[in-house]
Design a protein around this motif. Structure first.
Motif, short mmCIF file in Angstrom:
data_model
loop_
_atom_site.label_atom_id
_atom_site.label_comp_id
_atom_site.label_asym_id
_atom_site.label_seq_id
_atom_site.Cartn_x
_atom_site.Cartn_y
_atom_site.Cartn_z
N LEU A 195 -0.81 -8.88 -12.15
CA LEU A 195 -0.35 -10.24 -12.39
C LEU A 195 -0.11 -10.52 -13.87
N ARG A 196 -0.97 -9.96 -14.72
CA ARG A 196 -0.76 -10.14 -16.16
C ARG A 196 0.57 -9.52 -16.59
N ALA A 230 -6.80 0.98 -2.20
CA ALA A 230 -6.39 1.48 -3.51
C ALA A 230 -4.93 1.92 -3.48
N ALA A 231 -4.52 2.55 -2.38
CA ALA A 231 -3.12 2.94 -2.23
C ALA A 231 -2.21 1.72 -2.22
N ALA A 232 -2.68 0.64 -1.60
CA ALA A 232 -1.88 -0.59 -1.56
C ALA A 232 -1.72 -1.18 -2.96
N VAL A 233 -2.81 -1.23 -3.72
CA VAL A 233 -2.75 -1.76 -5.08
C VAL A 233 -1.87 -0.88 -5.95
N TRP A 234 -1.99 0.43 -5.81
CA TRP A 234 -1.18 1.38 -6.58
C TRP A 234 0.31 1.17 -6.28
N TYR A 274 -5.77 -7.70 -1.36
CA TYR A 274 -6.12 -8.37 -2.61
C TYR A 274 -5.15 -9.52 -2.90
N GLU A 275 -4.88 -10.29 -1.84
CA GLU A 275 -4.01 -11.46 -1.94
C GLU A 275 -2.58 -11.12 -2.36
N THR A 276 -2.20 -9.86 -2.17
CA THR A 276 -0.87 -9.38 -2.57
C THR A 276 -0.14 -8.81 -1.36
N GLN A 277 1.10 -9.24 -1.16
CA GLN A 277 1.92 -8.69 -0.08
C GLN A 277 2.32 -7.26 -0.43
N VAL A 278 2.04 -6.32 0.45
CA VAL A 278 2.37 -4.91 0.21
C VAL A 278 3.02 -4.33 1.46
N GLY A 279 3.52 -3.10 1.32
CA GLY A 279 4.10 -2.40 2.45
C GLY A 279 5.58 -2.11 2.27
#
Length: 388
Positions: A195-196, A230-234, A274-279
């Motif tokens: 986000l930063r 972790a894969a999602a955040v990455w 983590y409150e982030t749309q991923v995929g």
């Protein structure tokens, strides 16, 4: 049609005052000259991050280019509320008795749902008291409360940057990182960096944003084989890097990051982490945004044709999709198609539509391309707070 001075006219005026040619400004801002020329002429619109790059090169605040963001629903009255929620981390009333941690968790979950649904007024009404409650709860519940607090500060960041207040957005990011550090969760810390990076890009610090993302990806990569989150955040970090690189006219770096994101996205699936749309779907949405910023409207529209939204894709992400498709149509000089996408965006997320400077710039560009502005475009302009 529109009385407000177009963003392109502001850029051209300041550029000429600075004694710069379009080529010189494009080089200084690390953007494409052809795209700059079309924005200056009012023939197409630009993203917030692209405008930030140009503003930095011109030595002005990006708000001077995007202009005032009037809002018919007075969303900007939320700003004092945001400032109070972000004011401090150590001046909470000692007599405050926080709700049980499970109830606070439910409120934070609700806040995230409102954020993804772009219900900014509901967030503004809840934010200050929830922050105070979680700051107090942190004394008893420690890491659990701080993780919830980080997500709450994220909602404050969303309000700040959607309404165009870069200073408040950066303050919210400071608070989120502070809480994430105390949560004991390295993936939450990585998400705060994600986000930063966006906040940095919105003030024209795209290169610094990419450095932060690269460092964070190095930290997260060893975790991705054993940890699906972790894969999602990455994946999210690579998506962000791909779109930021595109605003810097770096097609190669943009494509590399988006390709890396796509590789892992399939195993992650379309969901919120983590409150982030991923995929996979969200990777495509970022790819479309990048292709538009790289002046590749044909590719963007081809990618858009493959997007199928499931029930789990947030309204916020869907409205960005339609705005980017509208920008692609404007690059192809098809204002009527762009206007249709704007209508869909308005229906999906009316509060986002009213607050977004990208919406306003896209409407102005569509008006510039139409020989005679029809009533539909006038209605959109009035809805977005642009005077007829």
């Amino acid at each position: 049609m529109i009385e407000d001075e177009a963003v392109g006219a502001r850029i051209a005026q300041i550029r000429k005052t600075r004694g710069l040619t379009q080529h010189q400004l494009a080089q200084k801002a690390h953007v494409g000259r052809t795209y700059l020329a079309r924005v200056e002429s009012g023939d197409t619109s630009a993203s917030t991050v692209w405008l930030a790059q140009v503003a930095q090169a011109l030595g002005v605040d990006s708000a001077r280019l995007s202009g005032p963001q009037e809002d018919p629903d007075q969303l900007h009255q939320l700003v004092p509320t945001i400032r109070r929620a972000l004011a401090s981390t150590d001046l909470v009333d000692d007599d405050l008795e926080p709700l049980p941690i499970d109830q606070l968790r439910q409120q934070v979950v609700q806040l995230g749902e409102w954020r993804r649904a772009t219900k900014y007024d509901k967030i503004g009404a809840t934010l200050p008291d929830l922050v105070d409650q979680l700051l107090t709860a942190g004394r008893e519940h420690g890491e659990t409360a701080y993780a919830l607090l980080a997500d709450t500060y994220r909602a404050g960041n969303t309000l700040a940057h959607k309404l165009g207040y870069s200073d408040l957005s950066l303050t919210a990011m400071d608070r989120m990182e502070w809480a994430a550090d105390r949560s004991g969760d390295p993936l939450l810390v990585a998400t705060s960096h994600y986000l930063r990076a966006a906040a940095l890009a919105r003030i024209g610090a795209g290169k610094q944003a990419l450095k932060l993302l690269d460092k964070t990806m190095i930290d997260v990569e060893p975790l991705i084989q054993a940890d699906r989150d972790a894969a999602a955040v990455w994946t999210a970090l690579h998506m962000r890097a791909g779109t930021i690189a595109a605003t810097l006219a770096d097609a190669s770096t943009s494509q590399q990051h988006l390709a890396e994101a796509a590789k892992v996205a399939a195993q992650v699936g379309d969901r919120v982490v983590y409150e982030t749309q991923v995929g996979p779907t969200n990777v495509k949405l970022h790819q479309i945004a990048a292709e538009v910023d790289l002046m590749q409207p044909g590719k963007a529209l081809k990618t858009a044709g493959t997007v199928v939204f499931s029930d789990g894709i947030a309204a916020e992400r869907q409205t960005y999709f339609h705005l980017d498709v509208a920008r692609a149509h404007l690059l192809n000089r098809k204002p009527d198609e762009a206007i249709e996408e704007l209508y869909t965006s308005r229906v999906l997320a009316p509060q986002h539509f009213r607050a977004s400077s990208t919406v306003k710039n896209t409407i102005r560009a569509a008006a510039s391309q139409q020989r005679r502005a029809h009533d539909g475009l006038r209605a959109l302009a009035n809805y977005a707070g642009i005077e007829d």
